[in-house]
Write a protein that holds these residues in place. Structure first.
Motif, PDB file in Angstrom:
ATOM      1  N   SER A   1      48.780  55.444  40.698  1.00 16.99           N
ATOM      2  CA  SER A   1      50.211  55.715  40.535  1.00 16.99           C
ATOM      3  C   SER A   1      51.035  54.545  41.060  1.00 16.99           C
ATOM      4  N   ALA A   2      50.627  54.004  42.210  1.00 15.67           N
ATOM      5  CA  ALA A   2      51.330  52.849  42.788  1.00 15.67           C
ATOM      6  C   ALA A   2      51.210  51.627  41.878  1.00 15.67           C
ATOM      7  N   LEU A   3      50.026  51.403  41.318  1.00 11.63           N
ATOM      8  CA  LEU A   3      49.835  50.288  40.398  1.00 11.63           C
ATOM      9  C   LEU A   3      50.746  50.437  39.179  1.00 11.63           C
ATOM     10  N   ALA A   4      50.773  51.627  38.602  1.00  9.39           N
ATOM     11  CA  ALA A   4      51.612  51.871  37.425  1.00  9.39           C
ATOM     12  C   ALA A   4      53.071  51.611  37.749  1.00  9.39           C
ATOM     13  N   SER A   5      53.538  52.092  38.874  1.00  7.99           N
ATOM     14  CA  SER A   5      54.933  51.864  39.267  1.00  7.99           C
ATOM     15  C   SER A   5      55.218  50.379  39.414  1.00  7.99           C
ATOM     16  N   TYR A   6      54.299  49.669  40.033  1.00  7.61           N
ATOM     17  CA  TYR A   6      54.467  48.231  40.230  1.00  7.61           C
ATOM     18  C   TYR A   6      54.552  47.498  38.886  1.00  7.61           C
TER      19      TYR A   6
ATOM     20  N   LEU B   1      49.746  40.322  37.074  1.00 10.65           N
ATOM     21  CA  LEU B   1      50.247  41.611  37.564  1.00 10.65           C
ATOM     22  C   LEU B   1      49.276  42.252  38.535  1.00 10.65           C
ATOM     23  N   LEU B   2      47.995  42.257  38.183  1.00  2.00           N
ATOM     24  CA  LEU B   2      47.015  42.892  39.048  1.00  2.00           C
ATOM     25  C   LEU B   2      46.851  42.130  40.362  1.00  2.00           C
ATOM     26  N   LEU B   3      46.786  40.819  40.295  1.00  2.79           N
ATOM     27  CA  LEU B   3      46.609  40.037  41.519  1.00  2.79           C
ATOM     28  C   LEU B   3      47.813  40.159  42.453  1.00  2.79           C
ATOM     29  N   THR B   4      49.023  40.149  41.911  1.00  2.00           N
ATOM     30  CA  THR B   4      50.191  40.289  42.781  1.00  2.00           C
ATOM     31  C   THR B   4      50.288  41.702  43.340  1.00  2.00           C
ATOM     32  N   PHE B   5      49.861  42.699  42.585  1.00  2.47           N
ATOM     33  CA  PHE B   5      49.811  44.071  43.121  1.00  2.47           C
ATOM     34  C   PHE B   5      48.834  44.149  44.289  1.00  2.47           C
ATOM     35  N   LEU B   6      47.647  43.634  44.078  1.00  5.12           N
ATOM     36  CA  LEU B   6      46.608  43.700  45.129  1.00  5.12           C
ATOM     37  C   LEU B   6      46.998  42.879  46.343  1.00  5.12           C
TER      38      LEU B   6
END
Length: 150
Positions: free
Chosen positions: A19-24, A142-147
């Protein structure tokens, strides 16, 4: 963002993380804050049925995206369109196999596939080499900046 996460797969997943990933991702893509998204984790049998029905392809796949209102990424300073983004269906069993081959965890593969699915819902594709280059670079960023922010 309204993100509903449902797990019918039997695999343990951190629903809050997805859910947090989707929001990001949706925030970074300037999607309306009231956009709705559904993420579902299913068994390989269910994914096989969906894959055959919607893609006319045999066997299970890793992720399927079902857009609803065909929302597109916004731009800073523009008023984004409100609506239902759509559904992403993921198969942890397929993701686990792919993760093993890639040398990372199933959770990391599922986060990657979720990002990939969201980009498909926003109209990105990878049928042509230039489209693939653009989509995969955006997906990675997107994934790397989220992580990195976790």
């Amino acid at each position: 963002m309204s993100t509903e996460v449902a797990n019918e797969s039997g695999y343990e997943v951190d629903e809050a993380e997805f859910s947090a990933l989707a929001s990001y991702v949706l925030e970074q893509m300037h999607v309306h804050p009231q956009a709705e998204l559904s993420i579902m984790f299913v068994t390989s049998d269910v994914m096989t049925e969906l894959h055959v029905k919607w893609m006319d392809e045999p066997g299970p796949t890793d992720v399927l995206s079902f857009p609803m209102d065909e929302l597109r990424p916004g731009r800073p300073g523009e008023e984004p369109v409100e609506g239902m983004l759509g559904d992403i269906v993921l198969c942890p069993e397929v993701a686990a196999s792919q993760a093993k081959a890639a040398g990372h965890s199933t959770a990391e593969e599922l986060l990657l596939l979720t990002t990939h699915g969201i980009l498909h819902l926003l109209g990105y594709d990878h049928a042509e080499p230039e489209e693939e280059k653009e989509m995969f670079a955006l997906q990675r960023r997107l994934l790397l900046t989220f992580l990195a922010g976790r």
